[in-house]
Design an enzyme around this catalytic site. Structure first.
Site, PDB file in Angstrom:
ATOM      1  N   ARG A   1       0.829  -1.212   0.000  1.00 14.39           N
ATOM      2  CA  ARG A   1       0.000   0.000   0.000  1.00 14.39           C
ATOM      3  C   ARG A   1       0.862   1.260   0.000  1.00 14.39           C
ATOM      4  O   ARG A   1       0.520   2.250  -0.666  1.00 14.39           O
ATOM      5  CB  ARG A   1      -0.932   0.004   1.219  1.00 14.39           C
ATOM      6  CG  ARG A   1      -1.879  -1.162   1.352  1.00 14.39           C
ATOM      7  CD  ARG A   1      -3.049  -1.141   0.396  1.00 14.39           C
ATOM      8  NE  ARG A   1      -3.866   0.021   0.453  1.00 14.39           N
ATOM      9  CZ  ARG A   1      -5.208   0.018   0.378  1.00 14.39           C
ATOM     10  NH1 ARG A   1      -5.852  -1.137   0.268  1.00 14.39           N
ATOM     11  NH2 ARG A   1      -5.899   1.133   0.366  1.00 14.39           N
TER      12      ARG A   1
ATOM     13  N   HIS B   1       2.198   1.614  -3.489  1.00 20.49           N
ATOM     14  CA  HIS B   1       1.114   2.020  -4.392  1.00 20.49           C
ATOM     15  C   HIS B   1       0.862   3.520  -4.329  1.00 20.49           C
ATOM     16  O   HIS B   1       0.555   4.150  -5.342  1.00 20.49           O
ATOM     17  CB  HIS B   1      -0.157   1.249  -4.022  1.00 20.49           C
ATOM     18  CG  HIS B   1      -1.331   1.578  -4.881  1.00 20.49           C
ATOM     19  ND1 HIS B   1      -2.399   2.311  -4.427  1.00 20.49           N
ATOM     20  CD2 HIS B   1      -1.611   1.271  -6.176  1.00 20.49           C
ATOM     21  CE1 HIS B   1      -3.291   2.451  -5.400  1.00 20.49           C
ATOM     22  NE2 HIS B   1      -2.835   1.830  -6.471  1.00 20.49           N
TER      23      HIS B   1
END
Length: 457
Positions: A280, A283
């Site tokens: 995450r 990302h």
């Protein structure tokens, strides 16, 4: 005068294209490897001269063809499969060019290649990008061939192999298999198709790990699938795309991004939960260094998932972190996400105590919510305040996410947080971090079950 280079297909008369039939029926002289004449002799006109040569005499065949071109004569050179693929077309045209034979009417008539015929027998193995490699080093240095093998393996091409193995060249296929196993799964489907379309045809399906090179000879074509190829009964299928369709919706695009990130991760020491948090972070930044900067202690993601889905409280140092925590998750679980930076009491407290506004906001938050999950993505002074309050026993947080970004006091504040033993912690070490990174880790805790979702093959 006409010179036709003709592909006669893989062997069966049924696979000879009509244009090739017409040209063969018109030829006055036909030149080729003597073994191939059995497949086309019945198509030649009476009186046609057949000049057979051995398999290794390709250049002699090209020279013979050009030198036999005379006015009113139609010369044909035959090749199995397609004349332009590892066959006679290049040699004939090269020799004609060297001799400056512009008087010859040259044409190439395509044929169905061995790899196309083999692919048809196998069903649908070349539905996506593919390449053909010849393992013969008679005309190409092995160093060049090996570079191409490596490129094909890394590029995930479905790969068809010509000239895979002979009595004298019996090690090249084993070397290719070793290279492919460095980049492909051992279960990658492999087919050995021998004498395709001929009465002696055999097909052997296996895998890259179990490929027995001793089964392969010069009458074989070897086809290696890509990472998506699968076996369906006695067929091989390579999907038309790596996805059923390209991702178009927001969730689909996000999921595909996560899959691509996961494929490039390097740290084997991260748990699946911590790996999910690192994914995450990457990302939100497109920066793979976050995998290396990620530090966790006391299984924080698992603990925070239970805490948040039970309706916990999150304290952030700045509103940007607050805004980055997905609203849908907050509403679904009834989680309060609070930031005291703009509280009306902050300015007075900061001036009175001689501290920064971030410190003042953190002090007020601790007094109201000593057991919250504290998330810092901007201000190192807020981290110092939180560490001091913890050490003084004024709070026992559900955990701390330490991800401020910058230069002054950033590294020192993170090192101080690391001394807080017994707490669930995630620290982005070094100077990097930021509001989006801090929020990403909270979102990872909310969505932790996704970390256990299987990766698409």
């Amino acid at each position: 005068m006409q010179l036709s280079v003709i592909g006669i297909g893989p062997g069966s008369d049924a696979y000879l294209v009509p244009a090739a039939r017409l040209a063969l029926a018109d030829a006055d002289i036909v030149i080729g490897y003597h073994y191939y004449f059995q497949f086309i002799s019945h198509l030649l006109k009476p009186g046609c001269v057949c000049l057979g040569r051995d398999l290794s005499e390709e250049e002699a065949r090209a020279e013979l063809a050009v030198n036999n071109c005379r006015p009113g004569t139609h010369v044909a050179v035959i090749s199995s499969g397609d004349a332009g693929i590892y066959a006679m077309a290049s040699l004939v045209y090269e020799y004609a060019a060297r001799q400056q034979r512009t008087d010859i009417q040259l044409q190439t008539l395509p044929g169905i290649s061995a790899f196309q015929a083999a692919a048809a027998r196998l069903g649908a193995p070349i539905g996506h990008d593919f390449c053909c490699l010849s393992l013969s080093d008679l005309m190409t240095p092995w160093t060049t061939i090996e570079k191409r093998i490596t490129a094909a393996a890394i590029g995930d091409f479905v790969t068809s192999l010509y000239n895979p193995r002979s009595q004298k060249r019996n090690w090249q296929l084993s070397r290719l298999r070793s290279i492919f196993l460095e980049h492909r799964a051992p279960t990658t489907p492999v087919a050995i198709v021998r004498q395709v379309t001929r009465p002696e045809e055999t097909i052997h399906l296996t895998t890259l790990a179990e490929l027995d090179v001793a089964l392969v000879d010069m009458f074989c074509l070897v086809l290696i699938g890509n990472s998506q190829t699968y076996r369906f009964g006695e067929f091989l299928v390579t999907p038309r795309g790596y996805l059923a369709r390209k991702p178009v919706t927001g969730p689909e695009i996000q999921d595909e991004s996560f899959q691509q990130i996961r494929a490039e991760l390097q740290r084997p020491d991260l748990s699946s939960a911590d790996q999910w948090a690192a994914i995450r972070c990457i990302h939100s930044t497109a920066d793979f260094e976050y995998e290396q900067l990620y530090y966790a202690q006391n299984q924080p993601l698992e603990y925070w998932h239970d805490y948040l889905t039970g309706g916990g409280v999150v304290i952030t140092d700045v509103t940007m972190v607050q805004a980055g925590i997905t609203k849908a998750y907050r509403e679904q679980y009834g989680v309060e996400v609070l930031c005291y930076l703009n509280d009306e009491r902050v300015a007075a407290l900061a001036e009175q105590e001689g501290i920064t506004r971030s410190q003042a906001g953190m002090r007020l938050a601790i007094a109201q919510h000593p057991n919250a999950l504290f998330v810092v993505g901007n201000a190192p002074t807020a981290l110092f305040e939180l560490a001091d309050q913890c050490q003084a026993g004024h709070c026992r947080p559900a955990g701390i996410i330490a991800a401020p970004v910058g230069f002054v006091n950033v590294v020192e504040a993170k090192l101080k947080i690391k001394t807080l033993s017994g707490l669930p912690l995630v620290i982005i070490e070094g100077r990097k971090g930021g509001s989006s990174v801090a929020a990403s880790i909270v979102n990872a805790a909310f969505t932790l079950p996704q970390s256990l979702a299987p990766t698409r093959n």
